[in-house]
Motif scaffolding. Structure first.
Motif, PDB file in Angstrom:
ATOM      1  N   GLY A 238      -1.517   1.504   3.145  1.00 22.20           N
ATOM      2  CA  GLY A 238      -0.712   0.559   3.797  1.00 22.20           C
ATOM      3  C   GLY A 238      -1.303  -0.746   4.105  1.00 22.20           C
ATOM      4  O   GLY A 238      -2.859  -1.294   2.750  1.00 22.20           O
TER       5      GLY A 238
ATOM      6  N   TRP B  61       2.780  -7.921  -7.334  1.00 20.37           N
ATOM      7  CA  TRP B  61       4.046  -6.743  -7.470  1.00 20.37           C
ATOM      8  C   TRP B  61       5.047  -7.468  -6.971  1.00 20.37           C
ATOM      9  O   TRP B  61       6.297  -6.729  -6.797  1.00 20.37           O
ATOM     10  CB  TRP B  61       2.843  -6.007  -6.664  1.00 20.37           C
TER      11      TRP B  61
ATOM     12  N   LEU C 240       7.801  -3.646  -5.069  1.00 23.55           N
ATOM     13  CA  LEU C 240       7.661  -4.077  -3.947  1.00 23.55           C
ATOM     14  C   LEU C 240       8.377  -5.616  -2.902  1.00 23.55           C
ATOM     15  O   LEU C 240       8.018  -6.431  -3.067  1.00 23.55           O
ATOM     16  CB  LEU C 240       5.912  -4.150  -4.093  1.00 23.55           C
TER      17      LEU C 240
ATOM     18  N   TYR D 249      -5.407  -1.769   3.492  1.00 23.12           N
ATOM     19  CA  TYR D 249      -5.475  -2.559   2.360  1.00 23.12           C
ATOM     20  C   TYR D 249      -6.794  -3.326   2.109  1.00 23.12           C
ATOM     21  O   TYR D 249      -7.580  -3.409   0.687  1.00 23.12           O
ATOM     22  CB  TYR D 249      -4.235  -2.189   1.174  1.00 23.12           C
TER      23      TYR D 249
ATOM     24  N   HIS E 206       7.988  -0.001 -10.333  1.00 20.67           N
ATOM     25  CA  HIS E 206       8.670  -0.141  -9.419  1.00 20.67           C
ATOM     26  C   HIS E 206       8.374  -1.372  -8.451  1.00 20.67           C
ATOM     27  O   HIS E 206       7.071  -2.166  -8.555  1.00 20.67           O
ATOM     28  CB  HIS E 206       7.833   1.223  -8.554  1.00 20.67           C
TER      29      HIS E 206
ATOM     30  N   ARG F 211      -2.872  -0.417  -7.098  1.00 18.80           N
ATOM     31  CA  ARG F 211      -1.918  -0.254  -6.480  1.00 18.80           C
ATOM     32  C   ARG F 211      -1.132   0.417  -6.018  1.00 18.80           C
ATOM     33  O   ARG F 211      -0.350   1.325  -4.915  1.00 18.80           O
ATOM     34  CB  ARG F 211      -0.195  -0.702  -7.262  1.00 18.80           C
ATOM     35  N   ARG F 212      -2.162   1.963  -6.449  1.00 20.02           N
ATOM     36  CA  ARG F 212      -1.932   4.023  -5.638  1.00 20.02           C
ATOM     37  C   ARG F 212      -2.250   3.622  -3.671  1.00 20.02           C
ATOM     38  O   ARG F 212      -2.555   4.125  -3.642  1.00 20.02           O
ATOM     39  CB  ARG F 212      -2.714   4.168  -6.806  1.00 20.02           C
TER      40      ARG F 212
ATOM     41  N   SER G 129      -0.685   1.978  -1.869  1.00 21.61           N
ATOM     42  CA  SER G 129       0.942   2.847  -1.155  1.00 21.61           C
ATOM     43  C   SER G 129      -0.456   4.180  -0.443  1.00 21.61           C
ATOM     44  O   SER G 129       0.506   4.034   0.321  1.00 21.61           O
ATOM     45  CB  SER G 129       1.477   3.781  -2.304  1.00 21.61           C
ATOM     46  N   GLN G 130      -1.304   4.150  -0.314  1.00 19.48           N
ATOM     47  CA  GLN G 130      -1.842   4.966   0.217  1.00 19.48           C
ATOM     48  C   GLN G 130      -1.995   4.875   1.885  1.00 19.48           C
ATOM     49  O   GLN G 130      -2.389   5.611   2.370  1.00 19.48           O
ATOM     50  CB  GLN G 130      -3.147   5.683  -0.507  1.00 19.48           C
TER      51      GLN G 130
END
Length: 168
Positions: A72, A41, A8, A76, A6, A65-66, A69-70
């Protein structure tokens, strides 16, 4: 079969912020790694490449990375670094420390941090406890007792009439 790749994409404003953030002098290594994982990324580097460049495991890069994603972008980057160990300082432990220090002060004894830590374990309040944790706990207990004594002294001053008021 590997995981799907994926990519970014960040806005120009976010990319500029990220670059400035990475170049900041006040970042911890953990914060810098988090930001660089994002930068890698965006540059479309694989998790393995990113991990090798930063000296991190593949699982750690995936978890970072997770987390992005959770949480923001801003949350983050500005998450306070912390370890995974739960806090051993409980209200019961605070009361025990308060009681131990008061008893020692009444007897005119000084307790070492190691002795207090050993006593906490003996009494079953913790399986093990570090002297640094005991030191932090004692600071919190002392700060709380100072704050309560300041408040009671303030209440005493407020409730007692001043000599000038008595004369009037």
């Amino acid at each position: 079969m590997g995981r799907h790749r994926h990519s970014l994409s960040l806005s120009r404003k976010q990319q500029a912020y990220l670059a400035d953030f990475i170049n900041s002098d006040i970042l911890s290594k953990q914060q810098r790694n988090r930001a660089q994982v994002l930068q890698h990324w965006v540059a479309d580097l694989s998790v393995q490449e990113s991990g090798e460049l930063l000296g991190l495991s593949i699982d750690r890069v995936y978890s970072m990375r997770r987390a992005f994603s959770q949480q923001g972008f801003k949350d983050y980057l500005h998450t306070v670094p912390r370890c995974g160990a739960p806090n051993k300082l409980t209200p019961k432990l605070e009361m025990l420390l308060r009681r131990l220090t008061q008893q020692a002060a009444a007897k005119g004894k000084r307790l070492t941090l190691a002795l207090i830590a050993k006593r906490v374990v003996e009494l079953g309040y913790a399986d093990r406890i570090c002297t640094v944790t005991v030191q932090r706990a004692l600071k919190q207990v002392q700060a709380a007792s100072l704050a309560s004594s300041d408040q009671s002294a303030y209440a005493l001053v407020q409730s007692s009439p001043l000599p000038e008021e008595q004369a009037a």
